[in-house]
Write an enzyme that holds these catalytic residues in place. Structure first.
Site, short mmCIF file in Angstrom:
data_model
loop_
_atom_site.label_atom_id
_atom_site.label_comp_id
_atom_site.label_asym_id
_atom_site.label_seq_id
_atom_site.Cartn_x
_atom_site.Cartn_y
_atom_site.Cartn_z
N LYS A 197 -0.92 3.47 0.15
CA LYS A 197 0.33 2.77 0.45
C LYS A 197 0.13 1.54 1.34
O LYS A 197 0.95 0.62 1.33
CB LYS A 197 1.32 3.73 1.10
CG LYS A 197 1.94 4.75 0.15
CD LYS A 197 2.93 4.10 -0.80
CE LYS A 197 3.73 5.13 -1.57
NZ LYS A 197 4.74 4.50 -2.45
N SER B 98 -4.79 9.86 -4.07
CA SER B 98 -3.89 8.86 -3.51
C SER B 98 -3.54 9.06 -2.05
O SER B 98 -3.07 8.13 -1.39
CB SER B 98 -2.60 8.82 -4.33
OG SER B 98 -1.99 10.09 -4.35
#
Length: 524
Positions: free
Chosen positions: A62, A315
């Protein structure tokens, strides 16, 4: 600071490529390794590679999108500050990015957000504002503050600058291995897969891009079926990093054009992937972080893929430590290495021994039983068995037990059995009851139980209650009430409560082990 030109609302693929190449993400992010997973590569007969985004300073990808968008703001926008809403990785990405550029960052987080996440935002230099019972309420507050105070709202996925920032991950993948056949990418709101797909398809279109979604949060699959973004009625929260009800407009436009396929996986399959990552590369992934590997494994099996080079994105690794207990309990089921059965055996000496002799050399992982005078001739047991040959062996055990004359039901896919009943076996009441059973999702916050009891518990007798914390932001609760089959007033109180709920009265595991009525086993 590197020059980054803001993008319009629907950039061309060439504009995305240029924006990705000029994105200044490495002022804050790092180039993460692409690591081979040797154990699972041998098991799946493919070369499996993991992109280690858990190595980023905020332990997730992110940071790439957040930094790229904030870097592209005007001096006036930076002077006023930024705001966002998030309970997880995006919050930390915005906080660190803003801090690096000397920009004020306000992060609105739901009141029930775990302390570890709130503390992380503050450590990265952001101001945390706890507001609302869920993400939607926190987001509404963040947008209201942006309009009131002049802050720039930094969305978690549906913005061209954010997408371009996430696309830098794809650029690294090509630089690290140009021989990839497929890339598996987790999907929440679609920012990461949109960025990966638009860049890969400009440079090496022969590489297939496969999106992976949680079965209970498959907003991309729903949008592709409808031809446009749609809002899911509800989403599961186990893989909270991808618990998004609606795919973004711009992310969907890119996914519809460039993504080759989508596959969904359940929570048990995600747990098995968390275990695979730990055993192979010693990474401890959060559930959404292991999502892509879970999808890769399932896709390889369904399509019988052999001899390819397959990459997947780990992720994120902002896992709540207490949630690992749930992962540990469920990974065997996700790997199809454990089966759960309800079996009726004679209530007499030697029955357990004879039962185990039929199982042979198989390992019994769980055996729950309690004597009941409601049926003194028969014992109903809840048993777990370790499998070495997956579904085939599970069917074989069912056949062997049936041939031996036992009544048996396969509960391996029964969610209520796995979540609650296995911890409650032996709890039959000693008198008939007009009973209805419900499952609830409680917010893990102070006052949640009190609200439940004030709304329901003072009007109807509670005859069963089970809750077990799994370290998530919500709790799964099983409750039975003594009431007639139809009770309109009860339904109205349920709706007033505002918690997600389901009527489980007809669930076979409840009927077999907890209901006051005796029920015959159904052979699957």
């Amino acid at each position: 600071m590197a020059a980054f030109r803001p993008l319009n609302s629907a950039p061309s693929s060439a504009e995305y490529l240029k924006a990705t190449l000029s994105a200044p993400v490495y002022e804050a992010a790092i180039v993460t390794p692409l690591q081979e997973m040797t154990k699972i590569s041998e098991r799946l007969e493919n070369t499996i590679l993991v992109k280690r985004e858990d190595r980023q300073p905020v332990h997730s990808f992110k940071l790439r999108g957040a930094y790229t968008m904030i870097a592209g703001l005007t001096p006036e926008q930076k002077a006023k500050g930024v705001v966002t809403a998030s309970a997880g990785n995006h919050a930390q990405g915005v906080a660190l990015s803003a801090n690096r550029m000397g920009v004020k960052a306000l992060i609105v987080m739901p009141v029930a957000t775990a302390d570890i996440k709130v503390d992380a935002v503050r450590q990265f230099g952001g101001e945390a504002l706890l507001y609302g019972a869920n993400f939607d309420e926190a987001k509404a507050k963040a947008i209201a503050l942006s309009e009131e105070m002049g802050y720039t709202f930094v969305p978690p996925f549906d913005h061209p600058a954010v997408i371009a920032g996430q696309a830098t991950l794809a650029m690294e993948l090509l630089q690290q291995d140009v021989h990839l056949d497929r890339i598996f990418v987790p999907v929440g709101g679609g920012g990461l897969i949109a960025g990966v797909a638009v860049l890969i398809k400009q440079l090496m279109p022969e590489i297939k891009i496969i999106g992976v979604e949680a079965e209970d949060a498959a907003c991309l699959k729903a949008a592709l079926k409808a031809g446009h973004p749609v809002e899911l009625a509800r989403v599961g929260l186990f893989a909270e990093g991808v618990a998004v009800k609606r795919i973004g407009d711009e992310t969907f436009r890119l996914c519809q054009k460039y993504v080759d396929d989508v596959i969904t996986v359940d929570s048990d399959e995600i747990c098995a992937a968390v275990k695979d990552l730990f055993e192979d590369v010693r990474a401890i992934a959060e559930p959404s972080g292991a999502l892509a590997l879970a999808g890769l494994k399932k896709y390889v099996e369904e399509h019988q893929i052999k001899g390819e080079r397959l990459a997947h994105v780990l992720s994120g690794a902002n896992v709540n430590f207490h949630g690992l207990r749930y992962v540990s309990e469920r990974c065997e089921l996700g790997e199809k290495r454990e089966a759960l059965f309800a079996v009726t055996i004679p209530e007499q000496k030697g029955s357990f021994l004879r039962f185990c002799q039929i199982l042979g050399q198989r390992v019994v992982t769980e055996f729950n039983y309690r004597y009941s005078d409601a049926d003194p001739e028969n014992a109903r047991i809840f048993v777990g068995v370790r499998l070495s040959q997956g579904l085939q062996e599970r069917k074989e055990i069912l056949r062997e037990l049936t041939v031996a004359g036992y009544q048996v039901a396969d509960l391996s896919d029964d969610e209520m059995a796995k979540l609650h009943v296995r911890y409650m076996v032996g709890g039959r009441p000693n008198k008939p009851l007009k009973e209805r059973l419900f499952s609830f999702e409680f917010p893990e916050s102070s006052g949640a139980l009190m609200k439940f009891l004030k709304t329901l518990g003072t009007y109807w007798n509670i005859t069963l209650f089970h809750y077990r914390s799994h370290g998530t932001d919500y709790g799964r609760v099983l409750v039975a009430f003594e009431l007639p089959e139809t009770e309109g007033r009860f339904e109205r109180h349920l709706d007033a409560l505002g918690y997600e709920y389901h009527d489980e009265t007809g669930n076979p595991s409840f009927q077999l082990f907890l209901s006051p009525q005796t029920t015959s086993l159904v052979v699957e």
